[in-house]
Design an enzyme around this catalytic site. Structure first.
Site, mmCIF file in Angstrom:
data_model
loop_
_atom_site.group_PDB
_atom_site.id
_atom_site.type_symbol
_atom_site.label_atom_id
_atom_site.label_comp_id
_atom_site.label_asym_id
_atom_site.label_seq_id
_atom_site.Cartn_x
_atom_site.Cartn_y
_atom_site.Cartn_z
ATOM 1 N N SER A 100 -38.771 32.491 48.838
ATOM 2 C CA SER A 100 -39.186 31.713 50.005
ATOM 3 C C SER A 100 -39.229 30.205 49.747
ATOM 4 C CB SER A 100 -40.541 32.224 50.537
ATOM 5 O OG SER A 100 -40.433 33.574 50.922
ATOM 6 N N HIS A 146 -30.867 40.399 39.651
ATOM 7 C CA HIS A 146 -31.646 40.068 40.849
ATOM 8 C C HIS A 146 -32.525 41.264 41.218
ATOM 9 C CE1 HIS A 146 -32.776 39.100 44.924
ATOM 10 N NE2 HIS A 146 -32.506 37.844 44.615
ATOM 11 N N ASN A 151 -28.256 31.718 47.070
ATOM 12 C CA ASN A 151 -27.834 33.113 46.986
ATOM 13 C C ASN A 151 -27.668 33.624 48.412
ATOM 14 O OD1 ASN A 151 -27.494 35.816 46.559
ATOM 15 N ND2 ASN A 151 -29.514 36.189 45.652
ATOM 16 N N GLU A 160 -38.276 34.982 39.886
ATOM 17 C CA GLU A 160 -38.357 35.356 41.295
ATOM 18 C C GLU A 160 -39.385 36.472 41.460
ATOM 19 O OE1 GLU A 160 -34.505 34.110 43.510
ATOM 20 O OE2 GLU A 160 -34.295 36.178 42.850
ATOM 21 N N GLU A 194 -33.307 42.636 43.931
ATOM 22 C CA GLU A 194 -32.775 43.615 44.891
ATOM 23 C C GLU A 194 -31.886 44.625 44.170
ATOM 24 O OE1 GLU A 194 -31.245 40.624 47.495
ATOM 25 O OE2 GLU A 194 -33.291 40.174 48.150
ATOM 26 N N LYS A 226 -26.490 36.427 49.313
ATOM 27 C CA LYS A 226 -26.724 37.879 49.371
ATOM 28 C C LYS A 226 -25.615 38.559 50.185
ATOM 29 C CE LYS A 226 -31.578 36.981 48.571
ATOM 30 N NZ LYS A 226 -32.961 37.443 48.684
ATOM 31 N N GLY A 267 -38.038 36.695 50.465
ATOM 32 C CA GLY A 267 -37.784 37.040 51.860
ATOM 33 C C GLY A 267 -39.048 37.351 52.648
HETATM 34 P P1 13P Z 1 -35.555 33.973 49.849
HETATM 35 O O1 13P Z 1 -35.380 32.513 49.568
HETATM 36 O O2 13P Z 1 -34.915 34.414 51.127
HETATM 37 O O3 13P Z 1 -36.984 34.398 49.705
HETATM 38 O O4 13P Z 1 -34.748 34.761 48.705
HETATM 39 C C1 13P Z 1 -34.984 34.443 47.376
HETATM 40 C C2 13P Z 1 -33.964 35.111 46.537
HETATM 41 O O5 13P Z 1 -33.970 36.309 46.382
HETATM 42 C C3 13P Z 1 -32.929 34.270 45.909
HETATM 43 O O6 13P Z 1 -32.184 34.983 44.986
#
Ligand code: 13P
Length: 249
Positions: free
Chosen positions: A215, A95, A9, A167, A97, A11, A173
């Site tokens: 992560s 997701h 992803n 997740e 976010e 983003k 992150g």
């Molecule tokens: P990270 O791997 O940067 O923690 O992000 C995970 C994520 O949100 C994947 O959709």
């Protein structure tokens, strides 16, 4: 046997030059053994170029977001019908976010999942609890409502194209990966919830890939994948550099 899926992803990261360079690198250098499915989710503006580069590579390109409608007056949005012109039939829904900052709810996720599954897309439905929810002992209650509300009344016949991604928001992150045991406990719970949705739901649940996200890095992916119910990774940061993406593969 469920497939192993490594999904990147990207983003709202990567410039056009970076996304196309990374795509070329993946196409050239990804292991040719075909043991894992590889999926990438670039920004919408990069989709035509990335799709063209990855055409024939075996790597699938997906949408991070879309509006669940055919072509219509909806300023600023993208229809899956437009993405299909690029050969895209894969998307993320829910997701964290988008749930946290862009007002996405279980109900709006449900509408999006239903729309895509009816068009025979593959959907990665993301679920997961926040730190406050985990610390107050509400993890399984939250996961259960994300499953029951997000998939409400979607017929079991459409579930073959559904993938889940667990997740935990506190692991995204942050560099704080869930331990394989914590992730496995949540994945097993999710599989049980899916099984409970229908009479005979065990078969559907058994076949459904459940990815872990939060992560994931080249040095922790093997221990996560060793767990019985973890079928792949949905990776943010480590999928945005060629070296670490190849490390994951
Ligand atoms: P990270 O791997 O940067 O923690 O992000 C995970 C994520 O949100 C994947 O959709």
């Amino acid at each position: 046997m469920r497939p192993v899926i490594i999904a990147g992803n990207w983003k709202m990261n990567l410039s056009h030059a970076e996304a196309t360079k990374l795509s070329r690198g993946l196409k050239n250098d990804k292991p040719k053994d075909g043991k894992r499915a590889v999926w990438v989710f670039p920004s919408h503006l990069h989709l035509p170029s990335v799709s063209e580069i990855l055409d024939g590579s075996g790597i699938s390109v997906g949408l991070q977001n879309f509006y669940p409608s055919e072509l219509t007056a909806m300023t600023g949005e993208t229809s899956p019908v437009q993405a299909e012109e690029l050969g895209i039939k894969l998307a993320l829904v829910g997701h964290s976010e988008r749930r946290q900052f862009l007002a996405e709810t279980n109900a709006s996720c449900r509408e999006k999942i239903n729309f895509l599954l009816n068009r025979k897309w593959t959907v990665v439905y993301c679920v997961g609890e926040s730190l406050a929810e985990r610390e107050s002992g509400r993890t399984f209650e939250v996961l259960s409502s994300q499953i029951h509300e997000g998939l409400k009344d979607i017929p079991s016949s459409l579930f073959a194209n559904l993938v889940l991604a667990y997740e935990p928001v506190w692991a995204i992150g942050t560099g704080k990966t869930a331990t394989p045991q914590i992730a496995e406990e949540a994945h097993a719970f999710l599989r049980k919830e899916i099984a409970g949705l229908f009479v005979g739901g065990e078969t559907i649940a058994e076949a459904m890939p459940i990815l872990y996200g939060g992560s994931v890095k080249p040095d922790n992916i093997a221990s996560l994948l060793a767990e019985k119910n973890i079928d792949g990774g949905l990776v943010g940061g480590a999928s945005q550099k060629l070296e670490s993406f190849l490390g994951l593969l």
